[in-house]
Design a protein around this motif. Structure first.
Motif, mmCIF file in Angstrom:
data_model
loop_
_atom_site.group_PDB
_atom_site.id
_atom_site.type_symbol
_atom_site.label_atom_id
_atom_site.label_comp_id
_atom_site.label_asym_id
_atom_site.label_seq_id
_atom_site.Cartn_x
_atom_site.Cartn_y
_atom_site.Cartn_z
ATOM 1 N N ILE A 129 0.860 -1.175 0.000
ATOM 2 C CA ILE A 129 0.000 0.000 0.000
ATOM 3 C C ILE A 129 0.900 1.229 0.000
ATOM 4 N N GLU A 130 0.875 1.919 -1.098
ATOM 5 C CA GLU A 130 1.716 3.104 -1.146
ATOM 6 C C GLU A 130 0.858 4.347 -0.979
ATOM 7 N N ASP A 131 1.414 5.265 -0.260
ATOM 8 C CA ASP A 131 0.682 6.509 -0.070
ATOM 9 C C ASP A 131 0.718 7.307 -1.359
ATOM 10 N N LYS A 132 -0.455 7.484 -1.915
ATOM 11 C CA LYS A 132 -0.522 8.261 -3.131
ATOM 12 C C LYS A 132 -0.235 9.711 -2.776
ATOM 13 N N ASP A 133 0.620 10.289 -3.527
ATOM 14 C CA ASP A 133 0.985 11.654 -3.215
ATOM 15 C C ASP A 133 -0.044 12.608 -3.803
ATOM 16 N N ILE A 134 -0.890 13.102 -2.924
ATOM 17 C CA ILE A 134 -1.889 14.055 -3.377
ATOM 18 C C ILE A 134 -1.521 15.421 -2.823
ATOM 19 N N ASN A 135 -1.464 16.358 -3.715
ATOM 20 C CA ASN A 135 -1.185 17.721 -3.303
ATOM 21 C C ASN A 135 -2.208 18.152 -2.266
ATOM 22 N N LYS A 136 -1.706 18.791 -1.223
ATOM 23 C CA LYS A 136 -2.573 19.115 -0.093
ATOM 24 C C LYS A 136 -3.766 19.979 -0.491
ATOM 25 N N ARG A 137 -3.548 20.864 -1.424
ATOM 26 C CA ARG A 137 -4.654 21.763 -1.790
ATOM 27 C C ARG A 137 -5.769 21.025 -2.521
ATOM 28 N N ASN A 138 -5.454 19.859 -3.074
ATOM 29 C CA ASN A 138 -6.475 19.097 -3.801
ATOM 30 C C ASN A 138 -7.318 18.203 -2.898
ATOM 31 N N LEU A 139 -7.032 18.250 -1.612
ATOM 32 C CA LEU A 139 -7.650 17.280 -0.710
ATOM 33 C C LEU A 139 -8.614 17.945 0.273
ATOM 34 N N LEU A 140 -9.808 17.419 0.336
ATOM 35 C CA LEU A 140 -10.772 17.865 1.346
ATOM 36 C C LEU A 140 -10.965 16.702 2.321
ATOM 37 N N VAL A 141 -10.507 16.906 3.531
ATOM 38 C CA VAL A 141 -10.585 15.826 4.512
ATOM 39 C C VAL A 141 -11.832 15.998 5.374
ATOM 40 N N VAL A 142 -12.674 14.969 5.356
ATOM 41 C CA VAL A 142 -13.880 14.977 6.177
ATOM 42 C C VAL A 142 -13.760 13.839 7.177
ATOM 43 N N LYS A 143 -13.713 14.189 8.449
ATOM 44 C CA LYS A 143 -13.572 13.158 9.471
ATOM 45 C C LYS A 143 -14.829 13.107 10.331
ATOM 46 N N ILE B 126 -12.101 14.096 -2.300
ATOM 47 C CA ILE B 126 -12.738 14.265 -0.998
ATOM 48 C C ILE B 126 -12.508 12.981 -0.223
ATOM 49 N N SER B 127 -11.843 13.111 0.889
ATOM 50 C CA SER B 127 -11.492 11.926 1.662
ATOM 51 C C SER B 127 -12.374 11.840 2.905
ATOM 52 N N VAL B 128 -13.148 10.754 2.982
ATOM 53 C CA VAL B 128 -14.016 10.554 4.139
ATOM 54 C C VAL B 128 -13.361 9.551 5.074
ATOM 55 N N GLN B 129 -13.164 9.966 6.301
ATOM 56 C CA GLN B 129 -12.565 9.060 7.282
ATOM 57 C C GLN B 129 -13.504 8.948 8.472
ATOM 58 N N SER C 250 -13.153 9.472 -1.702
ATOM 59 C CA SER C 250 -12.296 8.355 -1.308
ATOM 60 C C SER C 250 -12.558 8.022 0.155
ATOM 61 N N GLU C 251 -12.501 6.746 0.457
ATOM 62 C CA GLU C 251 -12.735 6.335 1.834
ATOM 63 C C GLU C 251 -11.519 5.600 2.362
ATOM 64 N N ALA C 252 -11.025 6.075 3.469
ATOM 65 C CA ALA C 252 -9.867 5.425 4.070
ATOM 66 C C ALA C 252 -10.325 4.252 4.916
ATOM 67 N N GLU C 253 -9.387 3.400 5.243
ATOM 68 C CA GLU C 253 -9.681 2.319 6.178
ATOM 69 C C GLU C 253 -10.054 2.950 7.521
ATOM 70 N N PRO C 254 -11.017 2.348 8.217
ATOM 71 C CA PRO C 254 -11.408 2.947 9.489
ATOM 72 C C PRO C 254 -10.290 2.891 10.518
ATOM 73 N N LYS C 255 -10.161 3.959 11.257
ATOM 74 C CA LYS C 255 -9.136 4.024 12.309
ATOM 75 C C LYS C 255 -9.798 4.521 13.582
ATOM 76 N N ASN C 256 -9.038 4.463 14.643
ATOM 77 C CA ASN C 256 -9.535 4.980 15.911
ATOM 78 C C ASN C 256 -9.063 6.405 16.105
ATOM 79 N N TYR C 257 -9.991 7.334 16.147
ATOM 80 C CA TYR C 257 -9.608 8.723 16.381
ATOM 81 C C TYR C 257 -9.981 9.145 17.783
ATOM 82 N N GLY C 258 -9.504 8.470 18.761
ATOM 83 C CA GLY C 258 -9.802 8.853 20.140
ATOM 84 C C GLY C 258 -11.285 8.878 20.424
#
Lengths: 192, 120
Positions: free
Chosen positions: A50-64, A123-126, A183-191
């Protein structure tokens, strides 16, 4: 003289059967098969790293979404009702904001012509393991709604018709201007 | 009308951007919820998965999908849709596991069953 056969008064039968019909129509629960259609990404082959795709930060909308169903967009706490506007603003980036996705010029063919669009936005949904399904679906729903609204606007602007009245090719043309990239990331524990 | 007898109970979540599932023969369902009263003694009150008319483990989803797909016409296999009918209070961990399992079985067209929301 023929024997007189007593007749049953059946004049109300039609009314009764009609009432029965309506009664059963109302009481039968029809399971409507509606849903939010999504597409999952293809699986990653087990031997592939699993390689981290290099996405320019400005192109990314992170929704947690955390375990208490609170929403965080680009590091800011937000209500789910505001998400649609925020997403639309992000996907369009009309004012060429340096913190929003890069605009790329491309020719989409008549009648759209050359348009600047945010080609590489993501758009990254976590979400957390304990996030409620309803909350997750609401977020997905708002994001899909944002795309739908943009496509509708585009259809009205260039074709002067509603999006779902267009033929398949025209819809595809619009989909190219506003490609759905959630895009959906694998679920993680965010406290907690 | 119901496709099967539910052994789990679930309340649909609500959403607005819904699409209808077109061809019923191409749709398979995964039910997620807590067991109904008569099964609670046996299976507990934890969230369970139901495939067809039996309880199942997450691991069994892949096999189920592959079996169901092979029973379809070859030309239609790529059009298979999996409808996830899950209770609105389900934890995302369960849903995420199901999604991973579906990805592995190449069932990528999914639909989250929901009812139309009329207001906030």
């Amino acid at each position: 003289m023929a024997k007189k056969i007593p007749q049953i008064n059946a004049s109300s039968m039609a009314d009764i059967s009609f009432l029965l019909l309506i009664f059963f129509l109302v009481t039968t629960s029809m399971d409507v098969n509606q849903g939010l259609a999504r597409r999952l990404p293809a699986p990653i082959p087990p031997d592939q790293k699993i390689e981290d795709k290099d996405i320019n930060k400005r192109n990314l909308l992170v929704v947690k979404i955390n375990s208490a169903n609170q929403l965080m967009v680009q590091g800011q706490l937000m209500d789910v009702k505001q998400l649609r506007e925020k997403a639309k603003e992000f996907i369009k980036n009309e004012n060429d904001n340096a913190f929003m996705p890069k605009l790329v010029e491309e020719d989409f063919g008549a009648p759209i012509g050359v348009v600047r669009y945010t080609k590489d936005h993501v758009i990254s949904v976590q979400n957390d393991v304990d996030t409620q399904y309803q909350a997750y679906l609401e977020v997905q729903n708002e994001l899909v709604a944002a795309y739908n609204e943009l496509r509708e606007e585009c259809a009205q602007k260039y074709f002067h018709k509603a999006y779902n009245e267009l033929d398949e090719d025209q819809q595809k043309q619009i989909q190219k201007v506003y490609p759905q990239k959630i895009s959906e990331a694998e679920p993680k524990n965010y406290g907690n | 009308m119901k496709e099967v007898t539910y052994k789990v109970q679930f309340r649909n979540p609500q959403a607005t951007e819904l699409t209808k599932l077109e061809k019923k023969s191409l749709v398979r369902y995964i039910y997620v919820g807590t067991p109904t009263a008569e099964f609670r003694k046996q299976y507990g009150a934890e969230t369970r998965i139901q495939l067809d008319d039996a309880f199942a483990e997450t691991k069994e989803i892949g096999e189920y999908i592959i079996n169901e797909r092979s029973s379809m016409k070859e030309s239609e296999q790529g059009l298979m849709t999996v409808s996830i009918k899950a209770d609105k209070d389900t934890k995302m961990g369960v849903i995420a596991d199901i999604k991973q399992e579906l990805r592995r079985a190449y069932a990528l067209k999914i639909s989250y069953a929901a009812t139309q929301r009329t207001s906030y």
